[in-house]
Design a protein around this motif. Structure first.
Motif, short mmCIF file in Angstrom:
data_model
loop_
_atom_site.label_atom_id
_atom_site.label_comp_id
_atom_site.label_asym_id
_atom_site.label_seq_id
_atom_site.Cartn_x
_atom_site.Cartn_y
_atom_site.Cartn_z
N VAL A 1 30.82 24.50 -21.85
CA VAL A 1 30.54 23.07 -21.90
C VAL A 1 30.83 22.44 -20.54
CG1 VAL A 1 31.18 20.86 -22.95
CG2 VAL A 1 30.91 22.90 -24.38
N SER B 1 28.09 23.35 -18.16
CA SER B 1 26.82 22.70 -18.47
C SER B 1 26.85 21.22 -18.10
CB SER B 1 26.45 22.88 -19.94
OG SER B 1 27.31 22.14 -20.78
N VAL B 2 28.00 20.57 -18.27
CA VAL B 2 28.12 19.16 -17.88
C VAL B 2 28.03 19.03 -16.37
CG1 VAL B 2 29.70 17.18 -17.79
CG2 VAL B 2 29.41 18.46 -19.92
N ARG C 1 24.52 19.41 -15.42
CA ARG C 1 23.75 18.21 -15.75
C ARG C 1 23.91 17.15 -14.67
NH1 ARG C 1 20.17 17.80 -18.14
NH2 ARG C 1 20.90 18.58 -20.10
N ASP D 1 23.33 14.92 -24.41
CA ASP D 1 24.72 14.80 -23.98
C ASP D 1 25.33 13.43 -24.33
OD1 ASP D 1 24.70 17.36 -23.00
OD2 ASP D 1 24.44 16.77 -20.91
#
Length: 140
Positions: free
Chosen positions: A25, A28-29, A32, A77
């Motif tokens: 996570v 992935s953040v 992003r 998100d």
């Protein structure tokens, strides 16, 4: 405090964040917010809701497909909200969520830093590139 001690402190902090939280996570953040379009779109939407075509026209060089994919990821998100109005023809707007606004301040700070330092960065790149190959010149 020495630079080495400070560097060790930062690395321990980063390592702790990865161990204490789900690294997938976290990664992935960071992916992003580090991609080419997400921060631009959040910055545009920070001024108020916009329709897809407004974003397409305003975001420099983004394709329809990339705009759609990026908005979907931001929505997933919880950073952006898609609002559908029951009108004929249907109208859809995108807006930054309250959670997304918590990202706006650091994003705008980073953007200001990049803008304030673009001449220095450009000069550093030029010096580096010329030292590597004097025939390259300016790549910008």
């Amino acid at each position: 405090m020495s630079h080495q001690v400070e560097a060790d402190k930062v690395l321990r902090s980063l390592g702790r964040a990865c161990l204490e939280h789900d690294p997938d996570v976290l990664r992935s953040v960071l992916d992003r917010v580090g991609d080419k379009w997400s921060l631009i779109l959040i910055g545009l939407l920070d001024k108020g809701p916009m329709r897809f075509t407004e974003l397409l026209r305003t975001a420099p060089g983004i394709s329809r497909r990339m705009l759609s994919l990026t908005l979907r990821g931001l929505e997933r998100d919880g950073l952006v909200k898609r609002v559908v109005f029951a009108e004929i023809p249907p109208r859809v707007e995108y807006e930054v969520t309250p959670f997304g606004r918590t990202l706006s301040e650091p994003v705008l700070t980073l953007t200001r830093w990049a803008a304030d330092n673009q001449d220095t960065i450009r000069a550093n790149r030029r010096v580096f590139d010329e030292a590597a190959d004097p025939d390259i010149g300016d790549l910008d």
